[in-house]
Design a protein around this motif. Structure first.
Motif, PDB file in Angstrom:
ATOM      1  N   ALA A   1       0.858  -1.183   0.000  1.00 62.01           N
ATOM      2  CA  ALA A   1       0.000   0.000   0.000  1.00 62.01           C
ATOM      3  C   ALA A   1       0.892   1.230   0.000  1.00 62.01           C
ATOM      4  N   SER A   2       0.432   2.292  -0.644  1.00 59.12           N
ATOM      5  CA  SER A   2       1.244   3.504  -0.686  1.00 59.12           C
ATOM      6  C   SER A   2       0.360   4.733  -0.820  1.00 59.12           C
ATOM      7  N   VAL A   3       0.797   5.819  -0.183  1.00 58.98           N
ATOM      8  CA  VAL A   3       0.104   7.098  -0.284  1.00 58.98           C
ATOM      9  C   VAL A   3       0.616   7.831  -1.519  1.00 58.98           C
ATOM     10  N   VAL A   4      -0.301   8.415  -2.286  1.00 57.07           N
ATOM     11  CA  VAL A   4       0.069   9.173  -3.478  1.00 57.07           C
ATOM     12  C   VAL A   4      -0.622  10.531  -3.384  1.00 57.07           C
ATOM     13  N   VAL A   5       0.135  11.558  -2.989  1.00 58.21           N
ATOM     14  CA  VAL A   5      -0.414  12.909  -2.850  1.00 58.21           C
ATOM     15  C   VAL A   5       0.591  13.907  -3.415  1.00 58.21           C
ATOM     16  N   SER A   6       0.080  15.021  -3.879  1.00 56.34           N
ATOM     17  CA  SER A   6       0.944  16.068  -4.429  1.00 56.34           C
ATOM     18  C   SER A   6       1.591  16.866  -3.299  1.00 56.34           C
ATOM     19  N   GLN A   7       2.651  17.615  -3.650  1.00 55.31           N
ATOM     20  CA  GLN A   7       3.349  18.433  -2.665  1.00 55.31           C
ATOM     21  C   GLN A   7       2.618  19.748  -2.433  1.00 55.31           C
ATOM     22  N   ASP A   8       2.706  20.238  -1.203  1.00 54.75           N
ATOM     23  CA  ASP A   8       2.159  21.543  -0.834  1.00 54.75           C
ATOM     24  C   ASP A   8       3.243  22.348  -0.134  1.00 54.75           C
ATOM     25  N   GLN A   9       3.253  23.647  -0.338  1.00 56.28           N
ATOM     26  CA  GLN A   9       4.124  24.488   0.469  1.00 56.28           C
ATOM     27  C   GLN A   9       3.644  24.446   1.916  1.00 56.28           C
ATOM     28  N   GLY A  10       4.587  24.307   2.805  1.00 55.29           N
ATOM     29  CA  GLY A  10       4.250  24.275   4.225  1.00 55.29           C
ATOM     30  C   GLY A  10       3.704  22.954   4.704  1.00 55.29           C
ATOM     31  N   GLU A  11       3.814  21.908   3.898  1.00 57.96           N
ATOM     32  CA  GLU A  11       3.223  20.630   4.311  1.00 57.96           C
ATOM     33  C   GLU A  11       3.980  20.004   5.480  1.00 57.96           C
ATOM     34  N   VAL A  12       5.293  20.295   5.566  1.00 54.15           N
ATOM     35  CA  VAL A  12       6.065  19.705   6.665  1.00 54.15           C
ATOM     36  C   VAL A  12       5.514  20.173   8.003  1.00 54.15           C
ATOM     37  N   GLN A  13       5.251  21.492   8.122  1.00 53.22           N
ATOM     38  CA  GLN A  13       4.721  22.027   9.360  1.00 53.22           C
ATOM     39  C   GLN A  13       3.336  21.470   9.644  1.00 53.22           C
ATOM     40  N   LYS A  14       2.540  21.340   8.598  1.00 57.31           N
ATOM     41  CA  LYS A  14       1.184  20.816   8.765  1.00 57.31           C
ATOM     42  C   LYS A  14       1.209  19.393   9.320  1.00 57.31           C
TER      43      LYS A  14
ATOM     44  N   ASN B   1       9.468  10.353   0.049  1.00 62.63           N
ATOM     45  CA  ASN B   1      10.611   9.672  -0.573  1.00 62.63           C
ATOM     46  C   ASN B   1      10.137   8.606  -1.554  1.00 62.63           C
ATOM     47  N   ARG B   2       9.101   7.867  -1.160  1.00 64.65           N
ATOM     48  CA  ARG B   2       8.585   6.830  -2.058  1.00 64.65           C
ATOM     49  C   ARG B   2       7.919   7.446  -3.287  1.00 64.65           C
ATOM     50  N   ILE B   3       7.166   8.537  -3.084  1.00 67.47           N
ATOM     51  CA  ILE B   3       6.499   9.190  -4.215  1.00 67.47           C
ATOM     52  C   ILE B   3       7.531   9.715  -5.208  1.00 67.47           C
ATOM     53  N   ASN B   4       8.624  10.265  -4.690  1.00 66.99           N
ATOM     54  CA  ASN B   4       9.645  10.845  -5.562  1.00 66.99           C
ATOM     55  C   ASN B   4      10.498   9.785  -6.253  1.00 66.99           C
ATOM     56  N   ASN B   5      10.806   8.695  -5.552  1.00 66.75           N
ATOM     57  CA  ASN B   5      11.774   7.716  -6.070  1.00 66.75           C
ATOM     58  C   ASN B   5      11.160   6.402  -6.529  1.00 66.75           C
ATOM     59  N   GLY B   6       9.957   6.096  -6.105  1.00 71.77           N
ATOM     60  CA  GLY B   6       9.314   4.862  -6.533  1.00 71.77           C
ATOM     61  C   GLY B   6       9.826   3.643  -5.789  1.00 71.77           C
ATOM     62  N   PHE B   7       9.715   2.487  -6.434  1.00 69.46           N
ATOM     63  CA  PHE B   7      10.112   1.209  -5.830  1.00 69.46           C
ATOM     64  C   PHE B   7      11.394   0.695  -6.480  1.00 69.46           C
TER      65      PHE B   7
ATOM     66  N   THR C   1      14.347  -5.880  -8.356  1.00 71.98           N
ATOM     67  CA  THR C   1      15.350  -6.854  -7.924  1.00 71.98           C
ATOM     68  C   THR C   1      16.720  -6.588  -8.527  1.00 71.98           C
ATOM     69  N   ASP C   2      16.752  -5.930  -9.696  1.00 75.19           N
ATOM     70  CA  ASP C   2      18.039  -5.635 -10.329  1.00 75.19           C
ATOM     71  C   ASP C   2      18.610  -4.294  -9.877  1.00 75.19           C
ATOM     72  N   GLY C   3      17.979  -3.663  -8.886  1.00 78.22           N
ATOM     73  CA  GLY C   3      18.469  -2.400  -8.368  1.00 78.22           C
ATOM     74  C   GLY C   3      17.908  -1.180  -9.052  1.00 78.22           C
ATOM     75  N   LYS C   4      17.217  -1.348 -10.163  1.00 78.73           N
ATOM     76  CA  LYS C   4      16.626  -0.228 -10.874  1.00 78.73           C
ATOM     77  C   LYS C   4      15.364   0.229 -10.146  1.00 78.73           C
ATOM     78  N   LEU C   5      14.961   1.470 -10.435  1.00 78.58           N
ATOM     79  CA  LEU C   5      13.775   2.034  -9.802  1.00 78.58           C
ATOM     80  C   LEU C   5      12.611   2.063 -10.779  1.00 78.58           C
ATOM     81  N   ILE C   6      11.410   1.893 -10.240  1.00 81.03           N
ATOM     82  CA  ILE C   6      10.187   1.980 -11.024  1.00 81.03           C
ATOM     83  C   ILE C   6       9.252   2.959 -10.327  1.00 81.03           C
ATOM     84  N   SER C   7       8.671   3.869 -11.070  1.00 79.88           N
ATOM     85  CA  SER C   7       7.814   4.887 -10.474  1.00 79.88           C
ATOM     86  C   SER C   7       6.545   4.273  -9.923  1.00 79.88           C
ATOM     87  N   LEU C   8       5.913   4.994  -8.994  1.00 81.05           N
ATOM     88  CA  LEU C   8       4.654   4.516  -8.433  1.00 81.05           C
ATOM     89  C   LEU C   8       3.604   4.364  -9.518  1.00 81.05           C
ATOM     90  N   GLU C   9       3.549   5.294 -10.428  1.00 81.89           N
ATOM     91  CA  GLU C   9       2.552   5.235 -11.489  1.00 81.89           C
ATOM     92  C   GLU C   9       2.737   3.999 -12.351  1.00 81.89           C
TER      93      GLU C   9
END
Length: 697
Positions: free
Chosen positions: A593-606, A621-627, A630-638
């Protein structure tokens, strides 16, 4: 008179086999000598195959071969590797006994010939030799044991019976003797087809590797029988010459669809029902291709019944039959294909048999495939009745849950593509009395195994209905109505998100209350985990904070559900249900399971104000970098979510992916956010796409 185990049960059972079922019966205890002309022809106590009877039948059933051919067949049967496990040896020996043993020799012309020698005569069961041996000494590597009753067919020990006094439980036979024999004299079970426990009154049968709870009654000789649990009925149903050879040849499966290969034998209702369906196939011309409706209630092994049906038709009625297994849901398609593949009847990787599109379906139907798996939605192309895809009359369409999708244009196209095909409908629910359409297309019931009978037979458990709203105990209907009224009044244009927040200002605390979110998370886990192979899921929350909170709750209750299922697995009394339960657990353990939400200014404080700063960092980190693959490559959440094979199956969102984001393998949308009309329709559209891609789980 001594009321011993031998007097009360063993002798009675052996006499019944001899007098009623025409078996030869021998009492071996302190009577057996050894050598070619001895009582059983065994050389010693370690020998488990009675080669004297085996060689005699090999010569009778396969005449005109040199002596070396028969000896080679015997060596092939008796040889095994010490490194192999008992289940693996049993599977290999079963295949040899069922399909025959290939031997090789040079004929009089010097040519190498490779005939297949049959061990059994399946066509005329009475041509085989049936021998029941009581009190047979068997020597293992370290221990010596005496088996109560071993039933040999042509010298092969197909049935093992452990018998107890009438006042002893059958579980004692399993725990005190059978489990010990598996450890100390495993060679007794290399060729075993059926294990029977009996006490003269009650009896159960099953296969090696089965827990005691998986051993089943044999209550009926005909489907119309009321059903009687006793040892006589089991002996008549299982040890009858015709039934035993039929069970061995056509009703034993080795399913490797889960982590370990499982040996499965048909239960009483499956054996009777499938044989009814086989008779319908034989009479398909008189039935005008309407083979009937196979109604076996939910949880009674319907997918395995399909496998038994397909295997027996192809084996007994001709190898040219083709089957089109048609469902209307991807989860059913996955489940049935996995069962067929696990039992060796299909392999989409080596021989494509799963329709990926309407055009691909057309191509598959024009070929002579053994099995084709498709959704009925792939029959969307209109077909000219004068230009069918295939006019063969040995094609059988198996429609799962037939009454849901056997009418309309899709079904019409299906029949136009294959005008001479026969149809059989499999369903887990009864048809309505006024369901004339189903009867018109499929005919009458060919086999029935209703819910009440399944409960009586312990094949399923009783089902109870709970209203979901009452179960959750979250009384927010009035809030929802007020929100809906306000949203209805909002303009289509403008800052929709801001307007929604304003509309919810007074009710936000109710919607996001901790007890309510807990209840919803638990309900989601129960619902989605229960459906498991249904496809991917999208859970829509009211805002980003709630998305992260819901993720924490869902992952917590998801693990609790896995733990609950693992405990439940230990108490299941149905072996076939256990195979599916194990698959479900494996599916849940790999699900992400994973959360998929856009970035907001000030979200860290919120998020910091909610004590969720660390959780936000994880998801961002997961939204930005994906999964990572097995071969070490990354795949986006989408990309991962759109890939039906990737275990990222639960996307928790609030706005992203609700519009302009097509995921064909998305099957279920869970809405916990009030949406405007157009946004609601856009969201619903995420889950209404027909998936024509490759489906594997």
């Amino acid at each position: 008179m001594s009321y011993s185990e031998e007097t009360l049960v063993q002798t009675t059972t052996a006499n019944y086999l001899h007098d009623e079922l025409k078996w030869e019966s021998i009492y071996a205890y302190n009577q057996e000598d050894y050598g070619e002309n001895s009582l059983l022809g065994r050389e010693n106590r370690k020998q488990i195959i009675l080669t004297r009877y085996l060689e005699r039948k090999l010569r009778e059933l396969n005449p005109n071969h040199p002596d070396e051919a028969y000896q080679e067949a015997i060596r092939t049967l008796t040889d095994y590797s010490v490194s192999q496990s008992l289940p693996k040896i049993n599977q290999e020996k079963h295949n040899l006994l069922r399909d025959g043993i290939q031997v090789s020799y040079r004929n009089e012309k010097g040519e190498t010939v490779k005939p297949i020698l049959n061990v059994f005569d399946f066509e005329t069961p009475t041509n085989n030799h049936f021998l029941a041996v009581r009190e047979l000494w068997i020597e293992g590597r370290l221990y010596l044991r005496r088996a109560d009753l071993v039933c040999f067919v042509n010298g092969i020990p197909l049935i093992f019976m452990e018998l107890k006094n009438i006042w002893r439980s059958l579980r004692a036979a399993y725990e005190e003797n059978y489990l010990d024999y598996l450890e100390t004299i495993p060679q007794l079970f290399y060729y075993n087809a059926i294990v029977v426990f009996g006490n003269g009154y009650d009896a159960k049968m099953g296969t090696i590797g089965s827990l005691f709870e998986y051993f089943q009654d044999w209550k009926r000789l005909q489907e119309s029988d009321a059903g009687v649990v006793n040892m006589e009925t089991l002996l008549k149903g299982v040890c009858n010459e015709n039934n035993l050879l039929d069970l061995f040849e056509n009703f034993i499966l080795f399913d490797d669809s889960s982590q370990e290969t499982v040996k499965i034998i048909a239960r009483n209702h499956q054996y009777l029902g499938v044989n009814n369906a086989i008779e319908a196939v034989k009479n398909r011309q008189a039935l005008a291709g309407k083979l009937g409706v196979f109604w076996h209630t939910q949880g009674s092994g319907k997918s395995y019944s399909m496998v038994f049906f397909v295997r027996k038709v192809r084996r007994k009625l001709g190898g040219n039959f083709s089957f089109v297994v048609c469902t209307d849901r991807e989860d059913l398609d996955n489940q049935i294909y996995n069962t067929f593949a696990g039992c060796g009847l299909a392999n989409n990787d080596c021989d494509p048999c799963r329709a990926t599109s309407s055009n691909n379906l057309k191509q598959l139907l024009q070929e002579r495939k053994a099995c084709i798996f498709t959704l009925i939605q792939k029959f969307k192309q209109a077909v000219d009745p004068n230009e069918p895809y295939n006019e063969r009359d040995d094609i059988i369409i198996i429609s799962d849950e037939a009454h849901r999708s056997q009418y309309g244009n899709l079904a019409l196209n299906q029949r136009n593509t294959l005008p001479n095909a026969s149809f059989i409908g499999f369903t887990g629910t009864p048809l309505f009395q006024n369901d004339e359409i189903t009867s018109r297309y499929f005919g009458d019931y060919v086999s029935t195994y209703d819910f009440q009978r399944a409960v009586e037979d312990n094949a399923t458990v009783p089902l109870y209905y709970d209203a979901r709203g009452d179960k959750l105990e979250i009384a927010t209907n009035d809030v929802n109505e007020r929100i809906a009224e306000k949203l209805e009044a909002l303009e289509v244009e403008g800052d929709v998100e801001r307007r929604i927040q304003q509309a919810l200002k007074s009710s936000y605390g109710v919607i996001t209350a901790e007890p309510r979110l807990d209840a919803i998370a638990q309900d989601f886990v129960r619902h989605y985990a229960n459906g498991w192979e249904m496809g991917k899921a999208m859970f829509v929350c009211i805002d980003k904070i709630t998305c992260v909170r819901m993720y924490e709750k869902i992952t917590h209750y998801w693990q609790e559900e896995i733990n609950r299922l693992q405990q439940q697995l230990n108490s299941i009394t149905d072996q076939q249900e256990a195979v599916y339960k194990q698959r479900q657990i494996e599916w849940m353990e790999e699900t992400i399971a994973s959360v998929v939400v856009s970035q907001d200014q000030g979200e860290v404080q919120k998020f910091r104000e909610w004590g969720l700063e660390e959780e936000l960092n994880f998801h961002r980190n997961r939204i930005n970098n994906g999964f990572e693959l097995t071969d070490g490559k990354l795949i986006s959440l989408e990309t991962a979510f759109k890939d039906a094979n990737h275990p990222f199956r639960i996307a928790i969102v609030c706005a992203m992916w609700l519009t302009g984001f097509d995921v064909p393998c998305l099957s279920t949308l869970y809405l916990d956010k009030p949406l405007k009309a157009h946004t609601l329709m856009q969201a619903i559209a995420r889950a209404n796409r027909v998936y024509e891609g490759k489906i594997t789980v």
